[in-house]
Motif scaffolding. Structure first.
Motif, PDB file in Angstrom:
ATOM      1  N   PRO A 171       0.793  -1.225   0.000  1.00 36.40           N
ATOM      2  CA  PRO A 171       0.000   0.000   0.000  1.00 36.40           C
ATOM      3  C   PRO A 171       0.834   1.287   0.000  1.00 36.40           C
ATOM      4  CG  PRO A 171      -0.011  -0.977   2.187  1.00 36.40           C
ATOM      5  CD  PRO A 171       0.706  -1.942   1.283  1.00 36.40           C
ATOM      6  N   ILE A 172       2.127   1.191   0.380  1.00 39.15           N
ATOM      7  CA  ILE A 172       2.966   2.379   0.515  1.00 39.15           C
ATOM      8  C   ILE A 172       4.309   2.152  -0.170  1.00 39.15           C
ATOM      9  CG2 ILE A 172       4.128   3.938   2.140  1.00 39.15           C
ATOM     10  CD1 ILE A 172       1.992   3.038   4.232  1.00 39.15           C
ATOM     11  N   ALA A 173       4.723   3.138  -0.964  1.00 40.29           N
ATOM     12  CA  ALA A 173       6.072   3.158  -1.529  1.00 40.29           C
ATOM     13  C   ALA A 173       6.543   4.603  -1.506  1.00 40.29           C
ATOM     14  CB  ALA A 173       6.094   2.598  -2.946  1.00 40.29           C
ATOM     15  N   LEU A 174       7.833   4.791  -1.244  1.00 38.48           N
ATOM     16  CA  LEU A 174       8.384   6.132  -1.055  1.00 38.48           C
ATOM     17  C   LEU A 174       9.768   6.270  -1.661  1.00 38.48           C
ATOM     18  CD1 LEU A 174       7.797   6.235   2.820  1.00 38.48           C
ATOM     19  CD2 LEU A 174       6.308   7.300   1.120  1.00 38.48           C
ATOM     20  N   VAL A 175      10.069   7.469  -2.140  1.00 35.88           N
ATOM     21  CA  VAL A 175      11.448   7.893  -2.354  1.00 35.88           C
ATOM     22  C   VAL A 175      11.728   8.812  -1.175  1.00 35.88           C
ATOM     23  CG1 VAL A 175      13.031   9.277  -3.746  1.00 35.88           C
ATOM     24  CG2 VAL A 175      11.456   7.683  -4.867  1.00 35.88           C
ATOM     25  N   SER A 176      12.580   8.346  -0.291  1.00 34.69           N
ATOM     26  CA  SER A 176      12.889   9.077   0.939  1.00 34.69           C
ATOM     27  C   SER A 176      14.315   9.602   0.871  1.00 34.69           C
ATOM     28  CB  SER A 176      12.749   8.127   2.133  1.00 34.69           C
ATOM     29  OG  SER A 176      13.169   8.738   3.317  1.00 34.69           O
ATOM     30  N   LEU A 177      14.472  10.894   1.142  1.00 37.93           N
ATOM     31  CA  LEU A 177      15.791  11.518   1.217  1.00 37.93           C
ATOM     32  C   LEU A 177      16.095  11.779   2.684  1.00 37.93           C
ATOM     33  CD1 LEU A 177      15.326  13.995  -1.749  1.00 37.93           C
ATOM     34  CD2 LEU A 177      16.447  11.756  -1.783  1.00 37.93           C
ATOM     35  N   VAL A 178      17.206  11.254   3.165  1.00 35.66           N
ATOM     36  CA  VAL A 178      17.525  11.307   4.592  1.00 35.66           C
ATOM     37  C   VAL A 178      18.497  12.449   4.864  1.00 35.66           C
ATOM     38  CG1 VAL A 178      18.425  10.025   6.571  1.00 35.66           C
ATOM     39  CG2 VAL A 178      17.130   8.824   4.783  1.00 35.66           C
ATOM     40  N   GLY A 179      17.984  13.487   5.513  1.00 35.49           N
ATOM     41  CA  GLY A 179      18.797  14.635   5.892  1.00 35.49           C
ATOM     42  C   GLY A 179      19.357  14.479   7.287  1.00 35.49           C
ATOM     43  N   ARG A 180      19.911  15.570   7.817  1.00 34.71           N
ATOM     44  CA  ARG A 180      20.540  15.522   9.139  1.00 34.71           C
ATOM     45  C   ARG A 180      19.529  15.182  10.239  1.00 34.71           C
ATOM     46  NH1 ARG A 180      25.219  17.401  10.433  1.00 34.71           N
ATOM     47  NH2 ARG A 180      25.281  18.865   8.690  1.00 34.71           N
ATOM     48  N   ASP A 181      18.364  15.832  10.212  1.00 33.47           N
ATOM     49  CA  ASP A 181      17.384  15.667  11.288  1.00 33.47           C
ATOM     50  C   ASP A 181      16.043  15.107  10.853  1.00 33.47           C
ATOM     51  OD1 ASP A 181      19.137  16.844  13.237  1.00 33.47           O
ATOM     52  OD2 ASP A 181      18.688  18.784  12.314  1.00 33.47           O
ATOM     53  N   LYS A 182      15.833  15.006   9.545  1.00 32.49           N
ATOM     54  CA  LYS A 182      14.545  14.518   9.055  1.00 32.49           C
ATOM     55  C   LYS A 182      14.725  13.758   7.756  1.00 32.49           C
ATOM     56  CE  LYS A 182      13.509  18.787   6.552  1.00 32.49           C
ATOM     57  NZ  LYS A 182      12.583  19.901   6.392  1.00 32.49           N
ATOM     58  N   GLY A 218      23.976   8.176  -4.354  1.00 32.56           N
ATOM     59  CA  GLY A 218      24.133   9.405  -5.129  1.00 32.56           C
ATOM     60  C   GLY A 218      25.578   9.675  -5.479  1.00 32.56           C
ATOM     61  N   PHE A 219      25.895  10.960  -5.568  1.00 32.66           N
ATOM     62  CA  PHE A 219      27.239  11.382  -5.928  1.00 32.66           C
ATOM     63  C   PHE A 219      28.243  10.938  -4.877  1.00 32.66           C
ATOM     64  CE2 PHE A 219      24.359  14.494  -7.905  1.00 32.66           C
ATOM     65  CZ  PHE A 219      24.634  14.162  -9.218  1.00 32.66           C
ATOM     66  N   ALA A 220      29.452  10.730  -5.302  1.00 32.30           N
ATOM     67  CA  ALA A 220      30.540  10.282  -4.428  1.00 32.30           C
ATOM     68  C   ALA A 220      30.193   8.960  -3.744  1.00 32.30           C
ATOM     69  CB  ALA A 220      30.892  11.358  -3.397  1.00 32.30           C
ATOM     70  N   ARG A 221      29.302   8.190  -4.391  1.00 31.41           N
ATOM     71  CA  ARG A 221      28.908   6.860  -3.880  1.00 31.41           C
ATOM     72  C   ARG A 221      28.318   6.930  -2.474  1.00 31.41           C
ATOM     73  NH1 ARG A 221      27.461   3.564  -6.769  1.00 31.41           N
ATOM     74  NH2 ARG A 221      28.020   1.840  -5.447  1.00 31.41           N
ATOM     75  N   GLN A 222      27.617   8.010  -2.188  1.00 27.79           N
ATOM     76  CA  GLN A 222      27.016   8.194  -0.868  1.00 27.79           C
ATOM     77  C   GLN A 222      25.530   7.842  -0.889  1.00 27.79           C
ATOM     78  OE1 GLN A 222      28.417   8.952   2.021  1.00 27.79           O
ATOM     79  NE2 GLN A 222      30.440   9.041   1.094  1.00 27.79           N
ATOM     80  N   PRO A 223      25.026   7.160   0.151  1.00 35.36           N
ATOM     81  CA  PRO A 223      23.593   6.856   0.236  1.00 35.36           C
ATOM     82  C   PRO A 223      22.813   8.088   0.701  1.00 35.36           C
ATOM     83  CG  PRO A 223      24.728   5.976   2.146  1.00 35.36           C
ATOM     84  CD  PRO A 223      25.787   6.593   1.262  1.00 35.36           C
ATOM     85  N   VAL A 224      22.020   8.657  -0.193  1.00 36.33           N
ATOM     86  CA  VAL A 224      21.298   9.891   0.123  1.00 36.33           C
ATOM     87  C   VAL A 224      19.870   9.629   0.588  1.00 36.33           C
ATOM     88  CG1 VAL A 224      22.732  11.315  -1.392  1.00 36.33           C
ATOM     89  CG2 VAL A 224      20.642  10.248  -2.307  1.00 36.33           C
ATOM     90  N   GLY A 225      19.399   8.406   0.409  1.00 29.82           N
ATOM     91  CA  GLY A 225      18.041   8.053   0.805  1.00 29.82           C
ATOM     92  C   GLY A 225      17.731   6.645   0.367  1.00 29.82           C
ATOM     93  N   THR A 226      16.430   6.368   0.231  1.00 30.25           N
ATOM     94  CA  THR A 226      16.020   5.019  -0.173  1.00 30.25           C
ATOM     95  C   THR A 226      14.806   5.068  -1.092  1.00 30.25           C
ATOM     96  OG1 THR A 226      14.392   4.652   1.586  1.00 30.25           O
ATOM     97  CG2 THR A 226      16.679   4.068   2.089  1.00 30.25           C
ATOM     98  N   LEU A 227      14.650   3.987  -1.816  1.00 29.62           N
ATOM     99  CA  LEU A 227      13.372   3.633  -2.414  1.00 29.62           C
ATOM    100  C   LEU A 227      12.864   2.529  -1.502  1.00 29.62           C
ATOM    101  CD1 LEU A 227      11.168   3.628  -4.600  1.00 29.62           C
ATOM    102  CD2 LEU A 227      12.547   1.928  -5.831  1.00 29.62           C
ATOM    103  N   CYS A 228      11.717   2.778  -0.857  1.00 33.55           N
ATOM    104  CA  CYS A 228      11.254   1.779   0.106  1.00 33.55           C
ATOM    105  C   CYS A 228       9.806   1.384  -0.142  1.00 33.55           C
ATOM    106  CB  CYS A 228      11.444   2.270   1.534  1.00 33.55           C
ATOM    107  SG  CYS A 228      10.494   3.731   1.968  1.00 33.55           S
ATOM    108  N   ILE A 229       9.515   0.183   0.322  1.00 36.86           N
ATOM    109  CA  ILE A 229       8.155  -0.348   0.261  1.00 36.86           C
ATOM    110  C   ILE A 229       7.726  -0.694   1.679  1.00 36.86           C
ATOM    111  CG2 ILE A 229       8.249  -1.127  -2.133  1.00 36.86           C
ATOM    112  CD1 ILE A 229       8.868  -3.960  -1.099  1.00 36.86           C
ATOM    113  N   ILE A 230       6.443  -0.458   1.950  1.00 32.74           N
ATOM    114  CA  ILE A 230       5.913  -0.636   3.306  1.00 32.74           C
ATOM    115  C   ILE A 230       4.566  -1.340   3.222  1.00 32.74           C
ATOM    116  CG2 ILE A 230       5.019   0.623   5.326  1.00 32.74           C
ATOM    117  CD1 ILE A 230       7.074   2.862   4.579  1.00 32.74           C
ATOM    118  N   ASP A 231       4.352  -2.254   4.150  1.00 31.12           N
ATOM    119  CA  ASP A 231       3.056  -2.912   4.246  1.00 31.12           C
ATOM    120  C   ASP A 231       2.551  -2.787   5.674  1.00 31.12           C
ATOM    121  OD1 ASP A 231       0.768  -4.397   3.665  1.00 31.12           O
ATOM    122  OD2 ASP A 231       1.873  -5.989   2.653  1.00 31.12           O
ATOM    123  N   ARG A 232       1.245  -2.848   5.812  1.00 26.36           N
ATOM    124  CA  ARG A 232       0.622  -2.773   7.135  1.00 26.36           C
ATOM    125  C   ARG A 232       0.435  -4.156   7.746  1.00 26.36           C
ATOM    126  NH1 ARG A 232      -2.212   1.245   4.070  1.00 26.36           N
ATOM    127  NH2 ARG A 232      -1.590   3.306   4.800  1.00 26.36           N
TER     128      ARG A 232
END
Length: 181
Positions: free
Chosen positions: A48-59, A124-138
């Motif tokens: 039911p849920i899929a996201l492109v999530s970008l992980v910053g310093r605090d959020k 992303g750039f410099a081979r750094q993980p900037v976020g995820t493509l994630c799938i979620i189920d309830r």
């Protein structure tokens, strides 16, 4: 990897945050191509849920989403903070209620009632993980097969390539308008 209060911090967190900032994507409008990709991902994995999530310093910010009304969460409750530490593998939580890292998480005990989570890092750039493509189920799931993990990883690569392509397009437009002005 070091551990913060409630979430892991990659050993090279500053370089990771710099790579994310260099993409200039966190506070940009939605992109139809990414929306289509998350919709396809949700359909393909029957979640039911899929996201492109970008992980910053605090959020974490959801650059594209299907099945979820919120646009961001604090990093402290982020499953994706755990996924970005994997770098070369898909992070899977078959039943969040039974996982001590997530059992008391407000996203598990309350809406959206996450049970199953799988996230492939967006490298992303410099081979750094900037976020995820994630799938979620309830509801809990047994995990992902190797084929499903590979599929989610390939979709994550498509997402990051789209982000990089859009950055090049935007830079060309900005260069063109600067030359015209």
């Amino acid at each position: 990897m070091t551990h913060g209060a409630l979430h892991p911090i990659p050993f090279d967190e500053q370089a990771r945050l710099e790579a994310l900032a260099s993409m200039s994507i966190i506070n940009t409008p939605p992109e139809q191509a990414l929306d289509v990709m998350v919709d396809f991902t949700a359909h393909l994995f029957n979640v039911p849920i899929a996201l492109v999530s970008l992980v910053g310093r605090d959020k974490q910010v959801f650059k594209a989403r299907v099945g979820l009304d919120i646009c961001e969460t604090s990093r402290e409750v982020s499953f994706c903070s755990h996924a970005i530490t994997q770098r070369n593998d898909v992070f899977v939580v078959p039943d969040a209620r039974k996982d001590p890292r997530f059992a008391e998480n407000p996203l598990v005990t309350g809406s959206p009632f996450i049970r199953f989570y799988a996230g492939a890092p967006l490298i992303g750039f410099a081979r750094q993980p900037v976020g995820t493509l994630c799938i979620i189920d309830r509801k809990p799931r047994p995990g992902l097969s190797d084929h499903e993990k590979l599929t989610l990883t390939k979709l994550a690569r498509m997402v990051i390539l789209r982000m990089k392509s859009q950055e090049i397009i935007d830079a060309a437009k900005a260069g063109g308008s600067a030359a015209a002005g």
